[in-house]
Design a protein around this motif. Structure first.
Motif, mmCIF file in Angstrom:
data_model
loop_
_atom_site.group_PDB
_atom_site.id
_atom_site.type_symbol
_atom_site.label_atom_id
_atom_site.label_comp_id
_atom_site.label_asym_id
_atom_site.label_seq_id
_atom_site.Cartn_x
_atom_site.Cartn_y
_atom_site.Cartn_z
ATOM 1 N N ASP A 79 81.325 37.649 5.490
ATOM 2 C CA ASP A 79 80.123 37.169 6.170
ATOM 3 C C ASP A 79 80.247 35.673 6.456
ATOM 4 O O ASP A 79 79.850 34.840 5.637
ATOM 5 N N MET A 80 80.828 35.343 7.610
ATOM 6 C CA MET A 80 81.024 33.942 8.001
ATOM 7 C C MET A 80 80.994 33.822 9.515
ATOM 8 O O MET A 80 81.220 34.793 10.234
ATOM 9 N N GLN A 81 80.785 32.600 9.952
ATOM 10 C CA GLN A 81 80.972 32.302 11.356
ATOM 11 C C GLN A 81 82.451 32.017 11.603
ATOM 12 O O GLN A 81 83.244 31.909 10.665
ATOM 13 N N ASN A 82 82.826 31.890 12.867
ATOM 14 C CA ASN A 82 84.221 31.602 13.199
ATOM 15 C C ASN A 82 84.691 30.362 12.454
ATOM 16 O O ASN A 82 84.067 29.296 12.544
ATOM 17 N N SER A 83 85.784 30.480 11.753
ATOM 18 C CA SER A 83 86.286 29.390 10.922
ATOM 19 C C SER A 83 87.662 29.764 10.400
ATOM 20 O O SER A 83 88.042 30.945 10.415
ATOM 21 N N PRO A 84 88.428 28.777 9.924
ATOM 22 C CA PRO A 84 89.694 29.125 9.259
ATOM 23 C C PRO A 84 89.480 30.070 8.088
ATOM 24 O O PRO A 84 90.281 30.977 7.849
ATOM 25 N N GLN A 85 88.373 29.872 7.347
ATOM 26 C CA GLN A 85 88.129 30.718 6.181
ATOM 27 C C GLN A 85 87.871 32.166 6.549
ATOM 28 O O GLN A 85 88.231 33.074 5.807
ATOM 29 N N PHE A 86 87.233 32.406 7.709
ATOM 30 C CA PHE A 86 87.049 33.798 8.135
ATOM 31 C C PHE A 86 88.421 34.460 8.285
ATOM 32 O O PHE A 86 88.657 35.563 7.780
ATOM 33 N N MET A 87 89.335 33.785 8.996
ATOM 34 C CA MET A 87 90.655 34.364 9.256
ATOM 35 C C MET A 87 91.459 34.506 7.977
ATOM 36 O O MET A 87 92.139 35.528 7.756
ATOM 37 N N PRO A 248 82.664 35.785 18.762
ATOM 38 C CA PRO A 248 82.490 35.997 17.312
ATOM 39 C C PRO A 248 83.610 36.852 16.729
ATOM 40 O O PRO A 248 83.923 37.930 17.244
ATOM 41 N N LEU A 249 84.213 36.377 15.652
ATOM 42 C CA LEU A 249 85.335 37.086 15.041
ATOM 43 C C LEU A 249 84.907 38.345 14.305
ATOM 44 O O LEU A 249 85.738 39.218 14.048
ATOM 45 N N PHE A 250 83.617 38.463 13.954
ATOM 46 C CA PHE A 250 83.183 39.688 13.288
ATOM 47 C C PHE A 250 83.141 40.848 14.261
ATOM 48 O O PHE A 250 83.119 42.010 13.858
ATOM 49 N N HIS A 251 83.119 40.546 15.566
ATOM 50 C CA HIS A 251 83.061 41.573 16.599
ATOM 51 C C HIS A 251 84.479 41.892 17.061
ATOM 52 O O HIS A 251 85.336 41.011 17.127
ATOM 53 N N VAL A 252 84.733 43.149 17.396
ATOM 54 C CA VAL A 252 86.117 43.590 17.609
ATOM 55 C C VAL A 252 86.823 42.850 18.749
ATOM 56 O O VAL A 252 88.034 42.618 18.680
ATOM 57 N N THR A 253 86.103 42.463 19.807
ATOM 58 C CA THR A 253 86.766 41.767 20.913
ATOM 59 C C THR A 253 87.265 40.402 20.462
ATOM 60 O O THR A 253 88.418 40.026 20.703
ATOM 61 N N GLY A 254 86.381 39.635 19.795
ATOM 62 C CA GLY A 254 86.807 38.343 19.279
ATOM 63 C C GLY A 254 87.873 38.482 18.213
ATOM 64 O O GLY A 254 88.819 37.681 18.132
ATOM 65 N N THR A 268 98.933 29.583 19.169
ATOM 66 C CA THR A 268 98.008 28.679 18.496
ATOM 67 C C THR A 268 96.584 28.958 18.973
ATOM 68 O O THR A 268 96.364 29.219 20.159
ATOM 69 N N ILE A 269 95.635 28.894 18.039
ATOM 70 C CA ILE A 269 94.245 29.206 18.354
ATOM 71 C C ILE A 269 93.335 28.032 17.973
ATOM 72 O O ILE A 269 93.396 27.537 16.849
ATOM 73 N N VAL A 270 92.523 27.602 18.941
ATOM 74 C CA VAL A 270 91.502 26.588 18.689
ATOM 75 C C VAL A 270 90.213 27.327 18.326
ATOM 76 O O VAL A 270 89.759 28.193 19.074
ATOM 77 N N VAL A 271 89.641 26.989 17.179
ATOM 78 C CA VAL A 271 88.508 27.748 16.636
ATOM 79 C C VAL A 271 87.205 26.965 16.808
ATOM 80 O O VAL A 271 87.114 25.796 16.416
ATOM 81 N N LEU A 272 86.203 27.611 17.392
ATOM 82 C CA LEU A 272 84.844 27.078 17.425
ATOM 83 C C LEU A 272 83.912 28.102 16.795
ATOM 84 O O LEU A 272 84.000 29.287 17.101
ATOM 85 N N PRO A 273 83.006 27.672 15.922
ATOM 86 C CA PRO A 273 82.153 28.631 15.215
ATOM 87 C C PRO A 273 81.069 29.249 16.075
ATOM 88 O O PRO A 273 80.605 30.347 15.788
ATOM 89 N N ARG A 274 80.633 28.527 17.107
ATOM 90 C CA ARG A 274 79.580 29.036 17.973
ATOM 91 C C ARG A 274 79.873 28.646 19.408
ATOM 92 O O ARG A 274 80.579 27.673 19.671
ATOM 93 N N TRP A 275 79.309 29.406 20.327
ATOM 94 C CA TRP A 275 79.482 29.093 21.741
ATOM 95 C C TRP A 275 78.802 27.771 22.087
ATOM 96 O O TRP A 275 77.624 27.561 21.792
ATOM 97 N N GLY A 538 76.396 37.719 21.864
ATOM 98 C CA GLY A 538 76.010 37.190 23.170
ATOM 99 C C GLY A 538 75.497 38.214 24.148
ATOM 100 O O GLY A 538 75.189 37.877 25.291
ATOM 101 N N LYS A 539 75.389 39.468 23.732
ATOM 102 C CA LYS A 539 74.884 40.500 24.640
ATOM 103 C C LYS A 539 73.354 40.446 24.675
ATOM 104 O O LYS A 539 72.705 40.224 23.653
ATOM 105 N N VAL A 540 72.808 40.666 25.873
ATOM 106 C CA VAL A 540 71.357 40.699 26.011
ATOM 107 C C VAL A 540 70.815 41.911 25.261
ATOM 108 O O VAL A 540 71.286 43.044 25.438
ATOM 109 N N MET A 541 69.819 41.684 24.426
ATOM 110 C CA MET A 541 69.249 42.763 23.605
ATOM 111 C C MET A 541 68.131 43.450 24.391
ATOM 112 O O MET A 541 66.935 43.221 24.164
#
Length: 554
Positions: A79-87, A248-254, A268-275, A538-541
């Motif tokens: 349970d994390m946002q995009n980050s080195p620790q998530f990976m 978002p890395l928790f989602h399969v596309t990300g 090499t991957i540049v990581v941003l936690p939020r859009w 980011g999908k419209v609900m």
């Protein structure tokens, strides 16, 4: 299955794709051997090399096995946002032969309780800012919590805007069973040998679906590895390219495009936690980013940025993604401003990302693309499952190497999700679509989203795409409104572009719609809002808007 699409198949790609029959963690070992000193991750200008990534994931796995008692096949929450620790946590869990259960960081305590109890997880990784939600489960559903502080991996000077939750210092942990990430690494425990194989469970993302509680999609190392390899070949990825993990890395596309794929190719991957559209553009300029994986909503925001001309985006060669049909007007803006054609694709949590993608050299606008390597996809009658000819609307069904085994502990739901056709097990996507004469697939709408307006079938996605052509419309969502005469009628919920608030009225939108679409599709009701509700991906609900409308009518 039709073979018409093979006329447009990429010249560099074979029709059959041999996929490594190995544990996913082997990709960490291989890339670390090949490129030990090369940065795998860059987080606010702080690099982490492939060799460091390999070493830290080994230590994480050792801690899971020796301190937390994690065994082969155990589920571990992430349970994390995009980050080195998530990976790092993701691959540490895999190295321990356990199963990653990635969670949306927007989830609240009650939702987290469901994921813990349903998956049977007793251990969780959680980011520091999310600890107040996850903490109450410790000593109840969970025995161990490993708490990450993003600032531990953002130590270099940077001119990027750093959010407060990233720069926040580490806080002391008082709960029994909670350990700081740094203390876990400092224990320097090492795991036993890898025992799991390609057909053991690796990742179990949860899908919300349309009814009931979220269900865990069971993916093996094999089903996950398929799209890791397929995406790399399809898009001609290589170790010299720089990408971004901004979905978002928790989602399969990300997960696949922003982490698993680049690790496989040594990129090499540049990581941003939020859009953040400006932070994204600045990273492209600073690091020479080659490709971006963005969902449609992000592209809309990116190209509408008035500051876009200020950035040097000349390194960009590809923007691809999906999530919703790309409006024609936005695709034109992308091509006009950046000279890039959007590479649209299609997939689901149940298929660990893509089953379809547009050929890089022969894409079509507002199109899902063609079935990927070894995928049998068809448009069928939802009642008879007979394949339909080009141009007729039916349900999209898919059979392929990336399809999940089924839903975790949900045999009935699993049985309902599949149908046998010609001796093959096909996943019912619940999406309506068509094919054209060339074998390309096109999305129409969700099977359960259709609006029945006085007997006429209205597909919201089609009306939304048309509305995006209006010069004042930034975002639009179509829902059903109750109508005493028509039963249901079409309602448009619209976000206007900046400066358009005093320039366009509800009636003007309706009048414009009469000029650009069939009368039965025209929104009879228009509501202007400041923003549309969106999910963590980011999908419209649209369901939330639909439920609000339903409550108004009761």
């Amino acid at each position: 299955m039709s073979d018409r699409h093979f006329a447009f198949w990429p010249e560099h790609a074979t029709r059959h794709l041999p996929v490594p029959q190995t544990h996913l963690y082997r990709n960490v070992e291989v890339s670390a051997m090949r490129f030990p000193d090369k940065p795998f991750l860059i987080f606010y200008d702080t690099p982490l090399s492939f060799a460091q990534f390999h070493d830290e994931t080994e230590r994480i796995a050792g801690y899971l096995q020796r301190a937390c008692g994690v065994k082969k096949g155990d589920r571990v929450l992430l349970d994390m946002q995009n980050s080195p620790q998530f990976m790092l946590a993701y691959y540490g869990i895999l190295r321990a032969d356990a199963v990653v259960v990635p969670l949306n960081p927007m989830n609240l305590a009650k939702e987290l309780e469901h994921y813990a109890s349903d998956s049977g997880a007793r251990v969780a990784f959680v980011a520091q800012e999310l600890l107040p939600r996850m903490g109450p489960l410790l000593g109840q559903a969970l025995d161990h919590l490993i708490v990450a502080t993003y600032s531990d991996y953002a130590t270099a000077p940077t001119d990027l805007p750093v959010p407060d939750f990233v720069s926040a210092p580490r806080v002391a942990l008082a709960q029994r069973g909670a350990v700081a990430w740094a203390d876990m690494l400092a224990a320097n425990l090492r795991p036993g040998p890898i025992e799991a194989g390609p057909d053991d469970l690796a990742v179990m993302p949860y899908t919300s679906g349309t009814t009931g509680l979220p269900k865990g999609c069971m993916h093996t190392h094999r089903t996950t590895m398929y799209n890791v390899a397929a995406g790399s070949v399809w898009w001609k990825a290589n170790a010299g390219q720089v990408g971004m993990a901004i979905l978002p890395l928790f989602h399969v596309t990300g997960m696949q495009a922003g982490m698993n794929g680049p690790l496989y190719t040594g990129s090499t991957i540049v990581v941003l936690p939020r859009w953040d559209r400006d932070a994204c553009a600045l990273c492209v300029q600073k690091h020479g980013v080659y490709g971006l994986a963005l969902i449609t909503a992000m592209v809309i925001d990116f190209v509408s940025n008035p500051r876009l001309p200020e950035y040097d985006l000349s390194s960009l060669r590809r923007i691809a993604g999906g999530g919703a049909a790309m409006p024609k007007a936005v695709a034109h803006a992308l091509e006009h401003k950046l000279g890039l054609r959007y590479g649209e694709g299609y997939g689901m949590t149940e298929t660990m990302a893509a089953t379809h993608s547009n050929p890089p050299d022969a894409p079509k606008a507002q199109c899902l693309g063609v079935p990927l390597f070894d995928v049998d996809a068809r448009v069928v009658d939802p009642a008879t499952f007979q394949e339909l000819p080009p141009g007729e609307v039916g349900e999209i069904v898919v059979h392929g190497p990336q399809v999940m085994l089924g839903y975790w502990n949900q045999p009935e739901a699993s049985a309902q999700a599949f149908v046998e056709i010609d001796g093959k097990r096909f996943l019912r996507t619940g999406d309506l679509g068509t094919t054209d004469a060339d074998g390309y697939f096109f999305f129409v709408d969700r099977l359960k989203r259709m609006i029945n307006a006085a007997g006429f079938k209205v597909w919201p996605a089609e009306v939304e795409a048309l509305l995006y052509q209006h010069p004042a419309v930034q975002e639009a969502c179509i829902i059903a409104a109750m109508d005493p005469r028509r039963g249901e009628t079409v309602k448009a919920v619209i976000v206007r572009k900046p400066g358009a608030a005093g320039e366009v009225s509800e009636q003007q939108i309706i009048d414009w719609s009469h000029e650009h679409m069939a009368a039965y599709k025209v929104p009879r009701i228009v509501e202007f809002v400041d923003s549309l509700p969106k999910s963590g991906t980011g999908k419209v609900m649209w369901r939330e808007l639909q439920e609000r409308e339903r409550l108004k009518a009761t």
